[in-house]
Design an enzyme around this catalytic site. Structure first.
Site: not given
Length: 792
Positions: A276, A503, A681, A753-755
C-alpha cells in the site's frame, strides 16, 4: 522446493480473457501455504519458484548457515548517541555481530547514491550513519545471532547512553514555519497558479463555507511486516528476498549504496502480503541486512516487529483550510483549498493534496496552496491514494456543508458543478464517467428516499444518517517491458519485473495474455517479482495494469503475429492459402496444437488428428527450426495522452447508525460507483475497491497515531491500541463499475482501481454522521466523544 502453481483450475478448455470475473490464479498457493514471502525463504531453497529451470545462486548454502538480525531503536526523539556498550551482548554464546555507527562498513558517501526512484528532495536517511538521532525509533544498532530469539535477547543487553536535545512532533506548533515543498519527488505536482480572484469572489458569494479540517498520522500496518533475507554466494553475488513494490528500484538502491557491480545483486519478491505504498521505498532494515551479510559472508534475515512498523514512513498529518462560495442557484463562485502537511527534518515529502478541488468541480475563481512543515519524525511516505485520501476529505465535507447552507440536496449540488474539463491543466478529460457514477450509485443506494433534515431518520435507539462524496484519482501509464515465450507443448510463459502486492497482478496479466492468444489459463504462467526479468515500474499509483498490462498485451500480440507468419509458411496447405491477419484472428492453441476457431462448428465430426487445419506446435516449430517463440517488447505512453487529462472518478454513498446515548458509530452499508475504464477482472477489481472502502472506514472512525509530544514518541504502537476496522466494523459494501470506454489512457482502456476505492469514503461517512446527529466533525477520526460534543 516444489514449483508453486500459478494457474486457475477448471479453466482448461473455455476461453477466459479480459472482462471475466475469475478467482485469483495465485489463490491456491496462498491458502495452502506454498506461497513464499520475504522472510520465508531458507538459504537452501534451491531454484526460485518463478524461474522454474534456473540455477539458483544460493542452492549450495545450507539452511543452518542462516542467521538472524534484530534492530535496536532509539529511546529519544532527537540528540546524539554518547556511547554504546555491546560487551554483554557480544559475550553471549551465539551472538555473532553487533553493528553500530562506530563499526559499520564504509558506504556510498553522496546523497544521490541513497536516493531511490521515489525519494523526495533532501538528504535520504542512512541507518547507522553517525551518532545523530533524528527521531524516536531510529535504528541505532543491529544484533546478529544464530536465532531470532537470541538476537532479540542480546539486543536488550546493549547499554546506550544518549544526550537528548529539544524536539518538536506537533504539527499545530510549527504551522507558522511551513514553506512550499520541493518538487523533486516524482508524482508530486505543485498546485496550479490561482484562477481569478478567489477571496474576493468568496466575500461576494451568496452562500459560504469557510472552515479548517485536520487528518492525523496513519501508519502502514499490512499483514506482512517488512523484512528481507539476504543470501551471499561464493562468487560474490547476492540474492535478496525482499518485501517490495519494485524489485528494480531495490536492486538499484543496493547497487549504488554498496558499490556493487551491475548484476551482482538479484532481488526477488514473488509474494507481498500487502504494501500500500510502504514498499515503494527501501526501508531501513534492508541496508542493515546487507551490511551484516557482507560482513559475515552468511545469509542474514532481518524482519521488523509490529512495533517497529511504527518507526518509518507514514501518511502525514495535515491541517487544511477549505472555503467555498456559491451563487444563489448553487453554482460555485470560489474554491479555496490550502493545506500544511508534515515532513521530516532531513527530507521534503509532499503529497498531491489540494489539486483535486480544481479538477473535480467547475469554478471561475480557484486558489490552491500546499506547504510542508518540518518535524522531528521519519519522512512520511506514500500510503494508498496519497494526498487524495486526505485532501478530498475536507473538500467533500465542505461541499456537504455548502449544500446544507443552500438548502440543496448534496448530490444535486455536485451534479450542478460537474467539471466538463480539467481546469487545472486546461485539458479535456480522456473520459469522465462521474455523472453516471452519481446516477447509478444513487439508484443502487436508494438516495432518493433520503430525508434532508438532520436527525430525521431513526431506527430504535440509533440515529440513521446518509452521506455521499465524490472520489478522484489519476489514471497513469509509464514505460514497462514484458516477455512472452510459447513452447512446443503449447504452454505460455509471460514475465515482467513487476509486483503483486495483493492487487491481483498475477491474475490480470494471465487474463490479458489469455485474451490475446486464446490459450487456456492453465497453460499460462505469469512470472513477476525478480529483478532479472524485463523492466517494470514500481507497483503503485494504480498504474500496473495500464503500464505492465499494456506491455503484456503488446508482447502477446507480437507473438501471435509471428506465430501466424510461421503457420502460413510452415503449417502446410491448409494454412498457406490464408493471409496472416486471418490466421492471427482465428487461430487458437489447445492441447499443444494450433487450430482455427472456424473448426469448432465441425468438432463433433472431425478430430484434430484427421483434419488438415490443425497442427501440433512441436511439429510447426520443428519445421521452422525453432525450439520456442520468444517475444519481448517495451511499451511507453502514447504522445496523444499529453492532449488530455486522465482520471478515475467515483461516487461514494454511506449509511451510518449512531447510538444516540453512547455516540457509537456503525457504518452499516456503503455503495461505491466507480468509472475506471475497462475492467480486466471485475472480481479482483471489486475486491480492491471494497478493500479501499474498509481503509476509508478506518480513516473516518479508527486510525489515529497518538503521540506523547513531551517524549516525541508514538504511544499506541501496537494493534491493541492502534485501531483498524475488523469484521464487526464493516457492514455491507456494494461495488459497481460504470461502463466507460477510453481509447486514450492505454491500449487496454483500463485505468486501475487500487487507489480510487478509498478516496471520498471518509468524507461520505463524516457527512452521514452529520446527517444522523447534526454534529459536524472536521477532525479525523470521528470518535464517540466528538459526536457527543455540542454541535459546531
Amino acid at each position: 522446493m516444489s514449483t508453486t502453481p500459478l494457474s486457475s483450475s477448471g479453466q482448461a478448455s473455455a476461453r477466459v480473457g479480459i472482462g471475466t470475473a475469475l478467482p485469483r490464479v495465485d489463490g491456491v498457493a496462498k491458502v495452502t501455504g506454498t506461497a513464499r514471502y520475504a522472510a520465508d525463504y531458507m538459504a537452501d531453497d534451491g531454484a526460485h519458484p518463478t524461474t522454474r529451470n534456473a540455477t539458483h545462486p544460493t542452492a549450495n548454502i545450507a539452511a543452518h548457515d542462516l542467521v538472524y538480525g534484530f534492530i535496536v531503536n532509539s529511546a529519544i526523539a532527537t540528540g546524539r548517541i554518547v556511547s554504546i556498550d555491546a560487551s554483554a551482548a557480544l559475550a553471549t554464546p551465539g551472538v555473532l555481530l553487533v553493528l553500530t555507527h562506530e563499526n559499520r562498513p564504509d558506504l556510498a558517501p553522496l546523497d544521490r547514491a541513497w536516493k531511490d526512484k521515489v525519494a523526495p528532495g533532501g538528504m535520504p536517511f542512512r541507518p547507522l550513519y553517525d551518532d545523530r538521532v533524528w527521531y524516536s525509533g531510529q535504528p541505532v544498532a543491529l544484533v546478529i545471532a544464530t536465532s531470532l530469539e537470541l538476537a532479540r535477547h542480546a539486543a536488550s543487553l546493549l547499554r546506550i547512553r544518549y544526550e537528548p536535545t529539544p524536539h518538536q512532533t506537533a504539527l499545530g506548533e510549527v504551522l507558522h514555519t511551513a514553506y512550499p515543498p520541493s518538487t523533486e519527488k516524482g508524482g508530486f505536482d505543485p498546485p496550479p497558479p490561482p484562477r481569478g480572484k478567489a477571496y474576493a469572489a468568496l466575500a461576494k458569494a451568496h452562500a459560504r463555507v469557510d472552515a479548517f479540517y485536520s487528518t492525523p498520522v496513519e501508519f502502514h500496518q499490512p499483514m506482512e511486516m517488512h523484512g528481507c533475507t539476504v543470501v551471499p554466494a561464493s562468487d560474490g553475488t547476492y540474492t535478496v528476498y525482499e518485501k517490495t513494490q519494485g524489485v528494480m528500484n531495490t536492486q538499484q538502491y543496493l547497487t549504488r549504496v554498496f558499490g556493487f557491480a551491475p548484476g551482482q545483486v538479484r532481488v526477488v519478491s514473488q509474494f507481498v502480503g500487502g504494501a500500500f505504498g510502504s514498499g515503494l521505498r527501501p526501508q531501513y532494515h534492508l541496508p542493515l541486512a546487507m551490511m551484516a551479510a557482507r560482513e559475515l559472508k552468511r545469509p542474514v534475515r532481518v524482519t521488523l516487529t509490529r512495533q517497529q512498523m511504527f518507526t518509518f514512513g507514514h501518511r502525514p498529518a495535515t491541517v487544511q483550510h477549505v472555503a467555498l462560495g456559491a451563487r444563489r442557484d448553487g453554482r460555485l463562485a470560489a474554491i479555496i483549498h490550502e493545506a500544511v502537511s508534515e515532513t521530516s527534518q532531513f527530507e521534503d515529502y509532499a503529497d498531491v493534496t489540494v489539486n483535486w478541488a480544481g479538477q473535480i468541480y467547475d469554478a471561475p475563481n480557484v486558489q490552491l496552496g500546499h506547504k510542508v512543515a518540518k518535524l522531528d519524525v521519519y519522512t512520511p511516505c506514500d500510503m494508498r491514494a496519497p494526498g487524495a485520501a486526505q485532501g478530498v476529505f475536507p473538500l467533500e465535507c465542505a461541499m456537504d456543508e455548502l449544500a446544507v447552507t443552500l438548502g440543496m440536496d448534496p448530490l444535486e449540488l455536485r451534479i450542478l458543478n460537474y467539471a466538463q474539463r480539467d481546469a487545472n491543466k486546461d485539458l479535456p478529460f480522456s473520459s469522465n464517467a462521474l455523472l453516471e457514477c452519481y446516477a447509478q450509485g444513487a439508484e443502487r443506494f436508494g438516495w432518493g428516499a433520503r430525508s434532508a433534515e438532520p436527525r430525521s431518520m431513526r431506527e430504535g435507539r440509533e440515529l440513521v444518517g446518509w452521506g455521499m462524496a465524490t472520489g478522484a484519482w489519476d489514471a497513469m501509464q509509464t514505460e514497462a517491458s514484458a516477455r512472452a515465450v510459447l513452447d512446443a507443448s503449447g504452454r505460455l510463459r509471460v514475465s515482467s519485473a513487476t509486483a503483486d502486492i495483493g492487487t491481483g497482478t498475477y491474475t490480470a496479466m494471465t487474463q490479458i495474455a489469455a485474451d490475446v492468444l486464446d490459450i487456456p489459463l492453465d497453460d499460462i504462467t505469469f512470472v513477476l517479482g525478480d529483478s532479472s526479468l524485463p523492466m517494470a515500474p514500481l507497483e503503485g499509483g494504480s498504474w500496473t495494469v495500464s503500464s505492465v498490462g499494456s506491455a503484456v498485451h503488446a508482447a502477446c500480440v507480437q507473438l501471435r503475429s509471428r506465430l501466424a507468419e510461421i503457420l502460413q509458411t510452415h503449417g502446410g496447405v491448409a494454412f498457406a492459402n490464408l493471409d496472416t491477419e486471418t490466421l492471427a484472428a482465428t487461430m487458437k492453441i489447445r492441447d499443444g496444437r494450433v487450430r482455427l476457431q472456424r473448426m469448432e462448428e465441425d468438432s463433433e465430426h472431425n478430430s484434430d488428428e484427421d483434419t488438415a487445419a490443425s497442427i501440433a506446435l512441436a511439429d510447426l516449430l520443428h519445421s521452422a527450426r525453432l525450439r520456442e517463440l520468444d517475444e519481448q517488447v517495451t511499451v511507453s505512453p502514447d504522445a496523444r495522452q499529453k492532449q488530455f487529462s486522465m482520471g478515475t472518478f467515483s461516487a461514494v454513498f454511506a449509511e451510518v447508525r449512531v447510538d444516540e446515548a453512547l455516540g457509537e458509530i456503525r457504518v452499516s452499508r456503503v455503495v461505491s460507483a466507480v468509472g475506471a475504464g475497462r475492467i480486466v477482472n471485475p472480481k479482483t477489481a471489486a475486491n480492491q475497491v471494497a478493500g479501499g472502502v474498509v481503509w476509508g472506514i478506518g480513516m473516518a472512525l479508527h486510525e489515529h497515531a497518538q503521540f506523547d509530544h513531551s517524549l516525541g514518541r508514538v504511544m499506541n504502537h501496537n494493534l491493541a491500541e492502534y485501531h483498524m476496522p475488523v469484521n464487526r466494523d464493516v457492514g455491507e459494501i456494494d461495488v459497481l463499475f460504470v461502463d466507460e470506454h477510453d481509447d486514450v489512457v492505454n491500449p487496454l482502456g483500463a485505468k486501475g482501481v487500487g487507489e480510487i476505492g478509498v478516496v471520498g469514503v471518509a468524507a461520505a461517512i463524516a457527512n452521514a454522521v452529520y446527517h444522523a446527529t447534526g454534529r459536524r466533525v472536521r477532525d479525523l477520526p470521528i470518535t464517540p466523544d466528538k459526536v457527543l460534543e455540542s454541535p459546531r
